[in-house]
Design a protein around this motif. Structure first.
Motif, mmCIF file in Angstrom:
data_model
loop_
_atom_site.group_PDB
_atom_site.id
_atom_site.type_symbol
_atom_site.label_atom_id
_atom_site.label_comp_id
_atom_site.label_asym_id
_atom_site.label_seq_id
_atom_site.Cartn_x
_atom_site.Cartn_y
_atom_site.Cartn_z
ATOM 1 N N ILE A 1 74.372 -44.732 71.688
ATOM 2 C CA ILE A 1 74.999 -45.018 70.389
ATOM 3 C C ILE A 1 74.200 -44.327 69.282
ATOM 4 O O ILE A 1 74.766 -43.727 68.357
ATOM 5 N N GLY A 2 72.876 -44.415 69.381
ATOM 6 C CA GLY A 2 72.020 -43.760 68.394
ATOM 7 C C GLY A 2 72.200 -42.255 68.369
ATOM 8 O O GLY A 2 72.276 -41.646 67.299
ATOM 9 N N TYR A 3 72.322 -41.644 69.572
ATOM 10 C CA TYR A 3 72.548 -40.200 69.623
ATOM 11 C C TYR A 3 73.811 -39.829 68.861
ATOM 12 O O TYR A 3 73.855 -38.857 68.099
ATOM 13 N N GLY A 4 74.871 -40.623 69.114
ATOM 14 C CA GLY A 4 76.147 -40.340 68.461
ATOM 15 C C GLY A 4 76.038 -40.425 66.944
ATOM 16 O O GLY A 4 76.577 -39.578 66.224
ATOM 17 N N LEU A 5 75.336 -41.444 66.449
ATOM 18 C CA LEU A 5 75.180 -41.615 65.001
ATOM 19 C C LEU A 5 74.357 -40.484 64.389
ATOM 20 O O LEU A 5 74.684 -39.970 63.312
ATOM 21 N N ILE A 6 73.301 -40.086 65.087
ATOM 22 C CA ILE A 6 72.454 -39.011 64.576
ATOM 23 C C ILE A 6 73.211 -37.693 64.533
ATOM 24 O O ILE A 6 73.167 -36.950 63.549
ATOM 25 N N ILE A 7 73.933 -37.400 65.611
ATOM 26 C CA ILE A 7 74.717 -36.160 65.660
ATOM 27 C C ILE A 7 75.817 -36.183 64.604
ATOM 28 O O ILE A 7 76.076 -35.181 63.933
ATOM 29 N N LEU A 8 76.461 -37.343 64.429
ATOM 30 C CA LEU A 8 77.508 -37.473 63.419
ATOM 31 C C LEU A 8 76.950 -37.262 62.018
ATOM 32 O O LEU A 8 77.555 -36.564 61.196
ATOM 33 N N ALA A 9 75.784 -37.850 61.739
ATOM 34 C CA ALA A 9 75.156 -37.686 60.425
ATOM 35 C C ALA A 9 74.774 -36.225 60.182
ATOM 36 O O ALA A 9 74.981 -35.691 59.094
ATOM 37 N N SER A 10 74.227 -35.587 61.197
ATOM 38 C CA SER A 10 73.839 -34.180 61.070
ATOM 39 C C SER A 10 75.050 -33.298 60.832
ATOM 40 O O SER A 10 75.021 -32.388 60.002
ATOM 41 N N LEU A 11 76.127 -33.568 61.572
ATOM 42 C CA LEU A 11 77.351 -32.796 61.402
ATOM 43 C C LEU A 11 77.936 -32.999 60.009
ATOM 44 O O LEU A 11 78.378 -32.054 59.352
ATOM 45 N N GLY A 12 77.915 -34.267 59.539
ATOM 46 C CA GLY A 12 78.418 -34.557 58.200
ATOM 47 C C GLY A 12 77.636 -33.839 57.127
ATOM 48 O O GLY A 12 78.205 -33.287 56.180
ATOM 49 N N MET A 13 76.308 -33.816 57.269
ATOM 50 C CA MET A 13 75.464 -33.119 56.311
ATOM 51 C C MET A 13 75.729 -31.614 56.330
ATOM 52 O O MET A 13 75.792 -30.965 55.280
#
Length: 290
Positions: free
Chosen positions: A267-279
């Motif tokens: 779940i953490g990986y998904g959130l980190i990747i999502l945040a990075s992609l959003g940025m």
């Protein structure tokens, strides 16, 4: 800021995350040695590596007088960050030490705002918060079990690294070359801890020495790439990608130690990747609009 510089900064900080993850693994493999002794060898290799690059390119390690203050702050707080981080790793759960070390991007953004007057947009702030939540899912820190003093020292490590990276941004944007910054920082750190090694040196095996030298090589790679990253782009726009270190560390832990992440980690990986992609998407739109 040019789009090309943003992409370069992003790539460099991801590379630095990989190198620092390898460094942490090497430090762990070095076994039961004092944190100060580990930090000495970590910085010794980086100093030698930087000196070789300076000599090969005929670069004189000269910094204009008006930037001596920023360079001294980079050296002092960078050394503080390393010593505190290594101390936290030795005295806390690795998960606790990792999350405390990951506070450095937040401090970098805060001090970039306070010192460099770099603005933080709501979108950037949201992405950083999302990444931090993802970070908590991955490392699952148990602060209720952590000793107060080591935990506070770990926070100081994140603070020190954040200020140091802000000073890297100051120096880099004023034309101070990365190898010069890395050389002075690494040499300063070695000299700072040298008296301790002289009076209280712990004997090492050949394997431990080689492992620490490898940690130094990885640290040198991390220093050069993160110095380049903050030279190319502001901390507020690229520091989010520093969280990729958690993913690299988890993968290395799986292949080297057989550690298998649980569902919370994924779940953490998904959130980190999502945040990075959003940025990344947000910054690309901002750059194109200029």
């Amino acid at each position: 800021m040019k789009q090309e510089n943003y992409i370069k900064g992003m790539v460099m900080i991801i590379l630095s995350a990989f190198f620092f993850a390898c460094m942490n693994v090497s430090v762990r493999l070095a076994g039961d040695l004092p944190s100060i002794q580990k930090s000495f060898f970590r910085n010794l290799v980086a100093a030698i590596f930087a000196a070789i690059i300076l000599g090969k390119n005929h670069i004189v390690p000269k910094v204009q007088k008006q930037y001596w203050g920023a360079l001294l702050l980079r050296c002092a707080f960078g050394t503080l960050g390393i010593l505190c981080n290594f101390y936290a790793i030795d005295h806390l759960l690795v998960a606790d030490a990792s999350i405390l070390n990951k506070l450095s991007p937040f401090f970098a953004i805060i001090f970039s705002f306070l010192i460099l007057k770099e603005k933080i947009t709501p979108v950037q702030g949201t992405c950083v918060l999302l990444a931090f939540i993802g970070c908590l899912f991955v490392v699952k820190p148990g602060f209720q079990n952590a000793a107060l003093i080591p935990a506070l020292i770990g926070v100081c490590g994140g603070l020190g690294a954040g200020i140091a990276y802000t000073m890297v941004r100051v120096l880099g944007t004023h034309g101070v070359k990365g190898p010069i910054i890395v050389f002075y920082f690494s040499a300063f750190s070695c000299l700072f801890v040298l008296p301790y090694l002289i009076f209280d040196y712990t004997p090492m095996t050949g394997k431990q020495l080689v492992t620490l030298l490898m940690a130094g090589l990885f640290a040198a790679g991390g220093q050069f790439t993160i110095t380049a990253a903050y030279t190319y782009a502001p901390a507020g726009k690229i520091s989010i990608f520093d969280y990729s270190q958690i993913i690299f560390a988890t993968l290395l832990g799986f292949f080297l130690f057989g550690e298998i992440p649980d569902c919370y980690s994924f779940i953490g990986y998904g959130l980190i990747i999502l945040a990075s992609l959003g940025m990344f998407v947000y910054n690309m739109k901002v750059i194109k609009c200029r």
